[in-house]
Design an enzyme around this catalytic site. Sequence first.
Site: not given
Ligand code: SAH
Length: 224
Positions: A74
């Site tokens: 993000s």
């Molecule tokens: N917090 C992260 C940003 C990740 S983007 C960082 O600091 O890098 C969102 C993430 O949510 C992705 O890695 C994606 O794989 C995950 N995601 C999407 N749907 C999900 C679900 N139902 N359960 C767990 N993770 C999920």
Amino acid sequence: MTDPPEMDAARVALLDEIVREAAETAAWTGRAHLAPRVLQAMARVPRHRFVARQQRRFAYDNRPLPIGYGQTISQPYIVAMMTDLLDLAPMDRVLEIGTGSGYQSAVLAELVFAVFSVEQHPKLAAGARERLAELGYAGVEVRVGDGNRGWPEAAPFDAILVTAAAPDFPPALEEQLASGGRLVIPVGPSGGAQTLWRCVRNPDTTISRERVLPVAFVPLLPGV
Ligand code: SAH
């Protein structure tokens, strides 16, 4: 591995930008000034260690970056603002949904002792686990699973942070909030108008919800 000195200058410039953007968005967020502890946490976490080598020179730009598998780390301002909205105290137990690179988990781990993070993609979870261990963030537990279900065995949580946009408020997450617990979550359709919400679980178990900001997140995948 030692970090190149130009990263330090870039990190300071990024912090200035986060402070400025927080002031600019105060009409929405009601938070012109982020908590000093949150800014310190942002200053301490080396974002360049959470992206691939090809992305490193952009690591202190105030924007999301690709982390593979169609996912993104993000935007730093959003990470800082969402963290601030959780109003964390050191003894809080925090649940993060969407570990991704592990960057947000590291920021949380700078502020509290216990962070639980759920990631749907096994490779992202493994990468995040490895990185967090390398950097000494021992307080983070990463699990592969469907974040829509939360982490019932570790509940209740004082704060829950969702880093992907949900189509609606996941009931399991609201149920896993402690009394007085805060949930910060983007809600809205994939690629459409999404809103960041701050929810609080009241002592009578009702939930109060407040709109914070228009946002753009990758989707929270259903039933993975
Ligand atoms: N917090 C992260 C940003 C990740 S983007 C960082 O600091 O890098 C969102 C993430 O949510 C992705 O890695 C994606 O794989 C995950 N995601 C999407 N749907 C999900 C679900 N139902 N359960 C767990 N993770 C999920």
